[in-house]
Design a protein around this motif. Sequence first.
Motif, mmCIF file in Angstrom:
data_model
loop_
_atom_site.group_PDB
_atom_site.id
_atom_site.type_symbol
_atom_site.label_atom_id
_atom_site.label_comp_id
_atom_site.label_asym_id
_atom_site.label_seq_id
_atom_site.Cartn_x
_atom_site.Cartn_y
_atom_site.Cartn_z
ATOM 1 N N LEU A 11 38.430 17.122 51.180
ATOM 2 C CA LEU A 11 38.595 18.574 51.221
ATOM 3 C C LEU A 11 37.584 19.235 50.306
ATOM 4 O O LEU A 11 37.156 18.644 49.321
ATOM 5 C CB LEU A 11 39.996 18.952 50.729
ATOM 6 N N ILE A 12 37.226 20.445 50.623
ATOM 7 C CA ILE A 12 36.391 21.263 49.749
ATOM 8 C C ILE A 12 37.193 22.517 49.448
ATOM 9 O O ILE A 12 37.727 23.157 50.354
ATOM 10 C CB ILE A 12 35.059 21.652 50.447
ATOM 11 N N MET A 13 37.305 22.864 48.160
ATOM 12 C CA MET A 13 38.069 24.050 47.784
ATOM 13 C C MET A 13 37.357 24.791 46.663
ATOM 14 O O MET A 13 36.538 24.220 45.946
ATOM 15 C CB MET A 13 39.487 23.671 47.383
ATOM 16 N N SER A 14 37.710 26.039 46.522
ATOM 17 C CA SER A 14 37.137 26.870 45.461
ATOM 18 C C SER A 14 37.855 26.592 44.149
ATOM 19 O O SER A 14 38.909 25.939 44.115
ATOM 20 C CB SER A 14 37.286 28.349 45.817
ATOM 21 N N PHE A 15 37.298 27.127 43.075
ATOM 22 C CA PHE A 15 37.924 26.997 41.761
ATOM 23 C C PHE A 15 39.325 27.602 41.775
ATOM 24 O O PHE A 15 40.276 26.999 41.279
ATOM 25 C CB PHE A 15 37.052 27.677 40.694
ATOM 26 N N ASP A 16 39.467 28.798 42.351
ATOM 27 C CA ASP A 16 40.779 29.454 42.398
ATOM 28 C C ASP A 16 41.793 28.636 43.189
ATOM 29 O O ASP A 16 42.964 28.548 42.806
ATOM 30 C CB ASP A 16 40.661 30.859 42.992
ATOM 31 N N PRO A 26 43.676 28.862 34.635
ATOM 32 C CA PRO A 26 42.234 28.613 34.831
ATOM 33 C C PRO A 26 41.557 28.030 33.589
ATOM 34 O O PRO A 26 40.727 27.131 33.707
ATOM 35 C CB PRO A 26 41.677 30.002 35.160
ATOM 36 N N GLN A 27 41.930 28.526 32.404
ATOM 37 C CA GLN A 27 41.290 28.038 31.174
ATOM 38 C C GLN A 27 41.566 26.553 30.951
ATOM 39 O O GLN A 27 40.725 25.830 30.427
ATOM 40 C CB GLN A 27 41.762 28.880 29.975
ATOM 41 N N TRP A 28 42.742 26.087 31.361
ATOM 42 C CA TRP A 28 43.093 24.673 31.222
ATOM 43 C C TRP A 28 42.194 23.823 32.118
ATOM 44 O O TRP A 28 41.698 22.772 31.710
ATOM 45 C CB TRP A 28 44.570 24.463 31.562
ATOM 46 N N VAL A 29 41.955 24.276 33.345
ATOM 47 C CA VAL A 29 41.077 23.549 34.270
ATOM 48 C C VAL A 29 39.643 23.562 33.737
ATOM 49 O O VAL A 29 38.944 22.552 33.802
ATOM 50 C CB VAL A 29 41.167 24.123 35.698
ATOM 51 N N ILE A 30 39.223 24.677 33.176
ATOM 52 C CA ILE A 30 37.886 24.752 32.567
ATOM 53 C C ILE A 30 37.773 23.750 31.422
ATOM 54 O O ILE A 30 36.744 23.090 31.268
ATOM 55 C CB ILE A 30 37.583 26.194 32.098
ATOM 56 N N ALA A 31 38.848 23.603 30.644
ATOM 57 C CA ALA A 31 38.838 22.618 29.558
ATOM 58 C C ALA A 31 38.663 21.207 30.105
ATOM 59 O O ALA A 31 37.974 20.382 29.499
ATOM 60 C CB ALA A 31 40.123 22.728 28.731
ATOM 61 N N ILE A 38 37.038 16.098 34.936
ATOM 62 C CA ILE A 38 36.623 16.239 36.330
ATOM 63 C C ILE A 38 35.140 16.569 36.324
ATOM 64 O O ILE A 38 34.684 17.395 35.542
ATOM 65 C CB ILE A 38 37.436 17.286 37.123
ATOM 66 N N GLU A 39 34.413 15.872 37.154
ATOM 67 C CA GLU A 39 32.972 16.086 37.228
ATOM 68 C C GLU A 39 32.703 17.309 38.077
ATOM 69 O O GLU A 39 33.360 17.539 39.091
ATOM 70 C CB GLU A 39 32.292 14.855 37.822
ATOM 71 N N TYR A 40 31.732 18.068 37.637
ATOM 72 C CA TYR A 40 31.416 19.330 38.294
ATOM 73 C C TYR A 40 29.917 19.495 38.266
ATOM 74 O O TYR A 40 29.351 19.992 37.312
ATOM 75 C CB TYR A 40 32.134 20.456 37.541
ATOM 76 N N ASP A 41 29.263 19.038 39.332
ATOM 77 C CA ASP A 41 27.803 18.966 39.341
ATOM 78 C C ASP A 41 27.109 20.287 39.650
ATOM 79 O O ASP A 41 26.032 20.551 39.158
ATOM 80 C CB ASP A 41 27.333 17.921 40.361
ATOM 81 N N VAL A 42 27.716 21.119 40.479
ATOM 82 C CA VAL A 42 27.027 22.324 40.951
ATOM 83 C C VAL A 42 27.863 23.563 40.619
ATOM 84 O O VAL A 42 28.600 24.074 41.462
ATOM 85 C CB VAL A 42 26.763 22.249 42.480
ATOM 86 N N PRO A 43 27.782 24.054 39.382
ATOM 87 C CA PRO A 43 28.644 25.171 38.984
ATOM 88 C C PRO A 43 28.460 26.438 39.814
ATOM 89 O O PRO A 43 29.411 27.166 40.022
ATOM 90 C CB PRO A 43 28.250 25.436 37.534
ATOM 91 N N GLN A 47 32.602 24.552 44.134
ATOM 92 C CA GLN A 47 33.324 23.793 45.140
ATOM 93 C C GLN A 47 33.881 22.525 44.523
ATOM 94 O O GLN A 47 33.198 21.852 43.752
ATOM 95 C CB GLN A 47 32.409 23.443 46.313
ATOM 96 N N PHE A 48 35.110 22.239 44.867
ATOM 97 C CA PHE A 48 35.791 21.061 44.343
ATOM 98 C C PHE A 48 36.340 20.254 45.503
ATOM 99 O O PHE A 48 36.632 20.780 46.569
ATOM 100 C CB PHE A 48 36.918 21.477 43.399
ATOM 101 N N THR A 49 36.510 18.965 45.276
ATOM 102 C CA THR A 49 36.968 18.047 46.327
ATOM 103 C C THR A 49 38.432 17.681 46.132
ATOM 104 O O THR A 49 39.024 17.919 45.083
ATOM 105 C CB THR A 49 36.136 16.756 46.299
ATOM 106 N N GLY A 50 38.972 17.061 47.158
ATOM 107 C CA GLY A 50 40.345 16.554 47.073
ATOM 108 C C GLY A 50 40.484 15.496 45.990
ATOM 109 O O GLY A 50 41.527 15.395 45.344
ATOM 110 N N PHE A 51 39.429 14.708 45.779
ATOM 111 C CA PHE A 51 39.458 13.712 44.698
ATOM 112 C C PHE A 51 39.616 14.406 43.343
ATOM 113 O O PHE A 51 40.394 13.971 42.498
ATOM 114 C CB PHE A 51 38.178 12.865 44.725
ATOM 115 N N GLN A 52 38.872 15.493 43.155
ATOM 116 C CA GLN A 52 38.995 16.251 41.903
ATOM 117 C C GLN A 52 40.382 16.868 41.780
ATOM 118 O O GLN A 52 40.955 16.900 40.693
ATOM 119 C CB GLN A 52 37.905 17.315 41.822
ATOM 120 N N LEU A 53 40.945 17.333 42.900
ATOM 121 C CA LEU A 53 42.303 17.876 42.879
ATOM 122 C C LEU A 53 43.297 16.802 42.441
ATOM 123 O O LEU A 53 44.184 17.055 41.625
ATOM 124 C CB LEU A 53 42.679 18.422 44.257
#
Length: 108
Positions: A11-16, A26-31, A38-43, A47-53
């Motif tokens: 899956l691909i999902m937004s930060f929200d 949101p601040q907890w996820v940013i932490a 969680i790896e975040y290559d393209v700020p 976009q985030f994946t199901g694996f990151q979820l």
Amino acid sequence: MMKHSPELTDLIMSFDELVSACGQEPQWVIALIEENIIEYDVPDQQQFTGFQLTTVRRASRLSRDFEASVPAIGLILELLDEVEQLRQYKRQWENETTMVEVNVSSLK
């Protein structure tokens, strides 16, 4: 709206959407991102994946169940991954190793 990746493997999902799906602030996820949990290559794409979820949800459970700090969550997740990897190595070793049974009474 969540969508599938071009490979249809994730899956691909937004930060929200990620924040909403894990039930944290949101601040907890940013932490988690800042601690490289969680790896975040393209700020710029956000976009985030199901694996990151899955990782964020595991982190959320650790935070809730053990009141663990974000750095502690990172360490716990790393150790859990190592334990799983060791279990896989053990299963592979057991499958490759043949068991030799010896009848002790015949050796007398």
